[in-house]
Write a protein that holds these residues in place. Structure first.
Motif, mmCIF file in Angstrom:
data_model
loop_
_atom_site.group_PDB
_atom_site.id
_atom_site.type_symbol
_atom_site.label_atom_id
_atom_site.label_comp_id
_atom_site.label_asym_id
_atom_site.label_seq_id
_atom_site.Cartn_x
_atom_site.Cartn_y
_atom_site.Cartn_z
ATOM 1 N N LYS A 1 -4.621 6.985 -9.398
ATOM 2 C CA LYS A 1 -3.703 7.567 -8.416
ATOM 3 C C LYS A 1 -4.439 7.871 -7.112
ATOM 4 C CE LYS A 1 0.640 8.350 -9.479
ATOM 5 N NZ LYS A 1 1.672 7.621 -8.733
ATOM 6 N N ASN A 2 -5.646 8.431 -7.236
ATOM 7 C CA ASN A 2 -6.467 8.734 -6.071
ATOM 8 C C ASN A 2 -6.598 7.474 -5.199
ATOM 9 O OD1 ASN A 2 -8.584 9.205 -4.308
ATOM 10 N ND2 ASN A 2 -10.163 9.356 -5.879
ATOM 11 N N PHE A 3 -6.971 6.346 -5.819
ATOM 12 C CA PHE A 3 -7.149 5.112 -5.050
ATOM 13 C C PHE A 3 -5.788 4.578 -4.560
ATOM 14 C CE2 PHE A 3 -11.364 4.076 -7.454
ATOM 15 C CZ PHE A 3 -11.996 5.092 -6.745
ATOM 16 N N HIS A 4 -4.748 4.758 -5.351
ATOM 17 C CA HIS A 4 -3.393 4.405 -4.928
ATOM 18 C C HIS A 4 -3.015 5.172 -3.652
ATOM 19 C CE1 HIS A 4 1.088 4.337 -5.227
ATOM 20 N NE2 HIS A 4 1.042 5.641 -5.281
ATOM 21 N N TRP A 5 -3.348 6.448 -3.600
ATOM 22 C CA TRP A 5 -2.973 7.269 -2.439
ATOM 23 C C TRP A 5 -3.849 6.979 -1.213
ATOM 24 C CZ3 TRP A 5 -3.106 11.872 -6.317
ATOM 25 C CH2 TRP A 5 -1.870 12.006 -6.962
ATOM 26 N N HIS A 6 -5.141 6.661 -1.460
ATOM 27 C CA HIS A 6 -6.061 6.536 -0.324
ATOM 28 C C HIS A 6 -6.420 5.092 -0.001
ATOM 29 C CE1 HIS A 6 -6.606 10.727 -1.804
ATOM 30 N NE2 HIS A 6 -6.595 10.994 -0.523
ATOM 31 N N MET A 7 -5.637 4.155 -0.483
ATOM 32 C CA MET A 7 -5.875 2.728 -0.215
ATOM 33 C C MET A 7 -5.740 2.453 1.287
ATOM 34 S SD MET A 7 -6.532 -0.241 -1.371
ATOM 35 C CE MET A 7 -6.497 0.108 -3.138
ATOM 36 N N SER A 8 -6.390 1.408 1.766
ATOM 37 C CA SER A 8 -6.226 0.972 3.163
ATOM 38 C C SER A 8 -6.523 -0.522 3.272
ATOM 39 C CB SER A 8 -7.178 1.752 4.085
ATOM 40 O OG SER A 8 -8.515 1.431 3.754
ATOM 41 N N GLY A 9 -6.305 -1.094 4.451
ATOM 42 C CA GLY A 9 -6.640 -2.502 4.693
ATOM 43 C C GLY A 9 -5.452 -3.433 4.560
ATOM 44 N N PRO A 10 -5.663 -4.716 4.928
ATOM 45 C CA PRO A 10 -4.552 -5.685 4.970
ATOM 46 C C PRO A 10 -3.837 -5.844 3.628
ATOM 47 C CG PRO A 10 -6.588 -6.666 5.839
ATOM 48 C CD PRO A 10 -6.935 -5.315 5.335
ATOM 49 N N HIS A 11 -4.561 -5.553 2.531
ATOM 50 C CA HIS A 11 -3.921 -5.672 1.219
ATOM 51 C C HIS A 11 -3.250 -4.362 0.809
ATOM 52 C CE1 HIS A 11 -5.567 -9.636 0.181
ATOM 53 N NE2 HIS A 11 -6.635 -9.255 0.861
ATOM 54 N N PHE A 12 -3.116 -3.434 1.759
ATOM 55 C CA PHE A 12 -2.635 -2.089 1.425
ATOM 56 C C PHE A 12 -1.471 -2.067 0.439
ATOM 57 C CE2 PHE A 12 0.434 1.313 2.211
ATOM 58 C CZ PHE A 12 -0.332 2.386 1.769
ATOM 59 N N ARG A 13 -0.349 -2.693 0.809
ATOM 60 C CA ARG A 13 0.835 -2.586 -0.028
ATOM 61 C C ARG A 13 0.614 -3.217 -1.402
ATOM 62 N NH1 ARG A 13 4.630 -5.983 -1.270
ATOM 63 N NH2 ARG A 13 6.639 -5.269 -2.059
ATOM 64 N N ASP A 14 -0.054 -4.364 -1.416
ATOM 65 C CA ASP A 14 -0.271 -5.094 -2.663
ATOM 66 C C ASP A 14 -1.108 -4.268 -3.649
ATOM 67 O OD1 ASP A 14 -0.109 -7.275 -4.359
ATOM 68 O OD2 ASP A 14 -1.817 -8.306 -3.468
ATOM 69 N N TYR A 15 -2.212 -3.698 -3.176
ATOM 70 C CA TYR A 15 -3.073 -2.909 -4.067
ATOM 71 C C TYR A 15 -2.434 -1.554 -4.387
ATOM 72 C CZ TYR A 15 -6.770 -6.340 -3.033
ATOM 73 O OH TYR A 15 -7.502 -7.488 -2.907
ATOM 74 N N HIS A 16 -1.765 -0.982 -3.388
ATOM 75 C CA HIS A 16 -1.037 0.277 -3.586
ATOM 76 C C HIS A 16 -0.062 0.117 -4.770
ATOM 77 C CE1 HIS A 16 0.811 4.059 -2.107
ATOM 78 N NE2 HIS A 16 2.000 3.490 -2.260
ATOM 79 N N LEU A 17 0.649 -0.989 -4.813
ATOM 80 C CA LEU A 17 1.590 -1.229 -5.914
ATOM 81 C C LEU A 17 0.853 -1.528 -7.211
ATOM 82 C CD1 LEU A 17 4.314 -3.451 -4.202
ATOM 83 C CD2 LEU A 17 4.528 -1.074 -4.916
ATOM 84 N N LEU A 18 -0.208 -2.336 -7.126
ATOM 85 C CA LEU A 18 -0.982 -2.681 -8.325
ATOM 86 C C LEU A 18 -1.462 -1.404 -9.018
ATOM 87 C CD1 LEU A 18 -2.617 -4.583 -10.177
ATOM 88 C CD2 LEU A 18 -4.427 -4.565 -8.466
ATOM 89 N N LEU A 19 -2.043 -0.495 -8.237
ATOM 90 C CA LEU A 19 -2.582 0.722 -8.840
ATOM 91 C C LEU A 19 -1.457 1.639 -9.324
ATOM 92 C CD1 LEU A 19 -5.695 1.428 -6.614
ATOM 93 C CD2 LEU A 19 -5.427 -0.040 -8.625
#
Lengths: 158, 158, 158, 158, 158, 158, 158, 158, 158, 158, 158, 158
Positions: free
Chosen positions: L30-48
């Motif tokens: 969740k921590n990484f889901h909340w603090h994700m950044s970069g061009p893949h933001f949405r993709d990784y945000h959803l993955l996590l």
């Protein structure tokens, strides 16, 4: 797609025109939905809501169809303004029966424009765009029927 | 079933009559649904659609009930014609208020026919058919109520 | 809750008044729903059904809100009678347009009562009750809008 | 409907009485639902919520049934007050077990009133109203069973 | 309930008998569902599954109905054994057509038992139990119809 | 619609014929569904139920399509009788295999009638009606396939 | 299946025993569900309903599993009686706490029987039956946990 | 966002504290849910499950709200430990009534912390965070009400 | 409503501005959704689709809110053009990262406009409009967060 | 994964073989579904459709399981051809009973192959792959049972 | 069907070719879905999953369409091998961008083959097959668009 | 349960460890889901987000499994801290690729711990706990696969 470049150009152009008309008609239908009055208020308010939903549902598929055959599509509100053939109506008060009559005319105009676009597709054998147009023509004729019958006044008694 | 043969014969006959009436009333209600006009177009168009749906929903259970007690049931369009007691109306134009009034009469006629069928069931202690009729009588009286109130004209003002 | 005792007392009292009004308005709306007549029968019958559903949906949350802040709430039909500010209407016949007009007035009265209750909540910083009231005020204003536009008569033609 | 005028008069009257009782019992059940306390709080809170939902669900069909046979029905909170036979209980505190016991009595009273109304329907052969009452009697007897068993104290051990 | 003690005693007894039969028929239908064979395997396997589901769905309401009128109901497998009137069939192999024929007989027997229970209810004016039985008689007659038609052999050709 | 008057006249007429056929075929399919017998009872009973549902689902869209292009449509049971080209079959007993064979023929006849109506639409460039017919032709050919394969007898073994 | 004949014989036998126990426990759990009383009435009534649903859900898969490996399964109520190891309890009155305690013991006995059946499967490498048993053991242990904690009496205070 | 930097800093800090409390309260509520015992086992087990679900549902929105206004939020279990104000309870046995009482206190503490956070939002005109808090305060007060009434002992009789 | 005339005038004006911006932003988001390209095509295509859906969902409630307080609202495409503060972008090609950056700016601008409208509502104590704005501000800040983080380039490695 | 490299190699290989068989069996089952004929047409057509759905549902999980443990999986139609152990059947006509018999054999072969793969998993303690295989073995044995019983001919009578 | 024999022969042949291509493209899309790698892993993994679902959804309708017009269709994996025009790709490693590019080419090839099949249908006036192809062409062009845009590299910055 | 006391002790201890790890991994994901950044933001945000949902879904079943076999489980945040073997990461900024890599390691560690717990269950023949672990191992290996492939960098071109 395997269609020739002129097909992409002409069909995209036809679709952009229909898309502008669809947005213009959507907004006018919503306008009358929001500003309706009179004893038929709820009935017509709902009627126009259903019609605006149906019109709106066409917009994304029209735009995506242009993209699928390699063309581009609408980009902004002002782009709509430049292409739309459905006239705006900013009057402060419109009589409920006039609202229905005006929308009936606009929907008939849209049917004609779609049938013309269908001819363009036939010319280039773009059967997929043609197939989508067939559904929308049917829907537009249904909206016209409803608006037509609702604005006929039965003789005498009521 | 453990009902006597006359029960099967008389109740099946009563049900076949009701089924013919139901199909005839279904088609008339649809006829008026399709050919409605005037400012109340959408409202009455929907009202008759709901009513036709409710009438149609009775047809399969009526037919199957006859089969469950060992009888037979309707076989064709012409079979309906021979048994129906609801009169056809093929007029080119019917005034909306006349449509409602005519259907109101037809539904009242159907209620009476159903109550008579209920008596037949009581006579033979066919409690299951009777129970189904109770629900359909209630529904038919509801359709009659709606049609009645919709065709009353309030005094003066509108 | 961590609200002071006067907050519990005053806000519970305000909520009990609103709850009594809600039940009284619910029953009047249902009364008109049941006894509606005229060509707009189905349309107004449905309109008042939707409105009564929306009013009814407020009642449990109003009562439970009073309990959440440690107060009590309504206990009986006679308790409603003592607190309600919406007047009863037991007339045998009410003209459809008069029904709409009377409910419009009642809903406006309810809006004013709710806004007053909102002030009481602000005074005690009861932000949760205030938040619920905001939703109900919006709904009540929507009912008023519908009833208002439905009772406006368009000039001339119909 | 094809029922005689006295049937309409007597059955509507019986239904109006049941409707007033249903609203009074609904509000009392809700009252106890809102003001419940003790270790069984959640369990009884839910039990009474389910029961009040079931009681409320009877109200619209009772009123509409009177309309379907051509009668009228309840019009206001004060109309309920005049007709209800279920007594109000505005006490500040009621012991949980007393709540259950009182509701059990009220539901039994309602069963008896419904069975009496059923007799009236039988007299006039109003099979549709009778059929609805049969379902509601079953439900009321179920509520009574639950309230009865929940208030029996098992011997000794707990 | 407000029924007399003998009503509770006699109707509970009738319901207990029906419940034992329902469980016995349920298990036999499942037995045949599990041990079916032949070219119609899937069709009959499904038919008996649907029928067993419908039979099982009666069991809880039968038991609860006895409780609602103050009686008691079945307590164990051996209790079923003592009361059941549907005979067991533990044969290693049963011909598919014989399976259908045997179940048809059993369902007819159940219909008769239910109609008898209905008479008991009529005697005591227990209209709610009677109403439930009417639905179950209809369902049992439907199962009988299906089993009957499925075991008729058409002349000659197949 | 923007179609010429002859288009409305000819297409409406074609649709009215199809609608009459659809109702006649619906009732015959139901007739066989209700009077089916033999070891395949449940399987064919379900098959014909699915087919009758699919046929019925065509009726409203056919009628509404005629209205959308400004024409009228069927009005009564006797109107169906005058237009239907699917023959009635009122025989007391029909062998299951004959039922399938007769329906197969009827569905093939319907396919041909639809293809003819499609030609009429092509002539007038009524692409929306044509598009609906394409779906219904596909469905009718599927019903024909099922009925055809189900009536083929495999060599020897069964 | 590719399992040896003894596997089919032994595993089918083990499954038949479990199925008999499942039906016996199902009926006892329902018995207590129907005859529950006391202040915890609704809570325990629901608890036993959920547990009986879960037990019933095992029965069809147990029987079908025996069929899938080429064995046979239960055929009748008396067949259950002969194989069941869960004792019947036909007492007129059982104290609520004793109900929970008895069911807890029965569920523990079922867990042991399932674990034994699992060993039989392991012996023959019937991994599919084993896999199903793992799920049912988990569920049975959950029912035991609930029944155990619900029958523990907290010290002193209540 | 267009809020000033101090708003982001202070509101994020307040939200991080609430998030730590929410996780700590979530785990304690689950702890009691898992280790519940006594005759109310199922009822309280479910009550605490519902409450833990509601608490858990707050966590993601709290964290995301901090991110929306440009702040950061919690990162680990130890981060929770450092910020939480709800005390842990690792006791081997807790009396059911003490469980309810302790959670009631914790929820009241959480309400106070939320109301304080609301003040911080008001100060910076962060109306969106404030609006979310209003819903959570209402929910927390509801949990407190349930826990409070469930731990009140009615006088004498039980 | 019971708000003064200036409240209606000023709040309606503020809502009309927001509505024009919402439509303009909707179309630009759709524009970029349709004309997206590059390795992130699907991801950004979906992101902008979700955002455009969320923006569109605001439009009807904004317009209806103006109507509920007695004001009027937008009437046409050209009306949008006159009021919108979000700039159009008709460029043939926009780099994906520039698309995200431009929308981020536009959403921030919308947040500020909404907060200003909230102040207008506070001034007139229009708590219901204010409450709706709070939800939309939260959503707009979420869109901004996503667009911001998606356009941050992580140091070095990718 | 933490499994050794040989485990990945051997288990992936086993899974690739099963996947090829699953696709081959899927296509053969569909082949017979499409080309079925005879009086049982609809029944067997549906049976094979259900079976092909169940077989297809295994394919993605088999492939993904190989990926989860670090292996690779099938890449093309020709890859299937090289690995499949289920023989193709391109005959123009296959008797319905032969279709069932052939599929029964193929499913039994698949069961054996799966049980062998299970042994490989046991060897390497790959409990997760083993657990998935247990479900698929059960399903495959169920398909075999259905195909077996459907192809048994009952003695004499039909 | 009423189509001539050559129509059945030629259209079935065209459909068989399309079906073989659809299966081959399905498996290749799945192959790339399973063996995808790189920072876009999840995004492309999902994209190819959606595309493979869409391709698979075409297969049953293509096969059944051939049957409906009286033709036959594919029978086995090797039958696919003989007819497929989409080349297999069994490479151990394929670069993600190459995967997208190869599938784009394959989908374009499929579009061309479908348009050719459409011509065959037009020739024989098989409007129903043509109508289905129009939908699949549109879908295939959509897949091509997505794959095309996802493999365009934006200038410079990323 | 019928497992020996040491089984309860050892398996509960193993489950408590897994539960602590699951909560720790949940919060880090969740921590990484909340603090994700970069061009893949949405993709990784959803993955996590998907991965955290899957991890969270394990927690209640792990805890309840310990209770079902008679053991106890986690009680607080500090209890997690004492038992967790997944390290916290409170860094202000973590590069997106490092986030994926770290979670991949953590998930592999969790797989190993689960396989060890599975051995403990095998030892005591606790087949039900073992069965649950098999599902979770499969899920954890799937998360590892996704994280592994998403962090592989394809050669050269992107």
């Amino acid at each position: 797609t395997d269609l020739p470049a002129e097909a992409t150009r002409d069909i995209s152009a036809a679709l952009a025109g229909l898309l502008a008309d669809a947005f213009a008609l959507y907004l006018k239908t919503k306008n009358f939905h929001w500003h309706m009055s009179g004893p038929h208020f709820r009935d017509y308010h709902l009627l126009l809501d259903e019609q605006s939903d149906q019109i709106f549902a066409m917009t994304d598929p029209i735009a995506e169809r242009a993209r699928k055959i390699g063309g581009t599509t609408l980009r902004s509100i002002s782009h709509i303004s430049r292409l739309q053939r459905i006239a705006d109506n900013d009057a402060e008060y419109v009589h409920p029966q006039d609202m229905l009559a005006e929308l009936r005319e606009d929907n008939m105009r849209l049917t004609a424009a779609m049938r013309q676009a269908h001819n363009t597709c036939d010319e280039y054998h773009d059967v997929a765009t043609a197939s989508l147009l067939e559904v929308w023509i049917d829907e537009t004729e249904r909206r016209t029927w409803f608006l037509y019958e609702a604005s006929r006044v039965p003789p005498g008694r009521e």
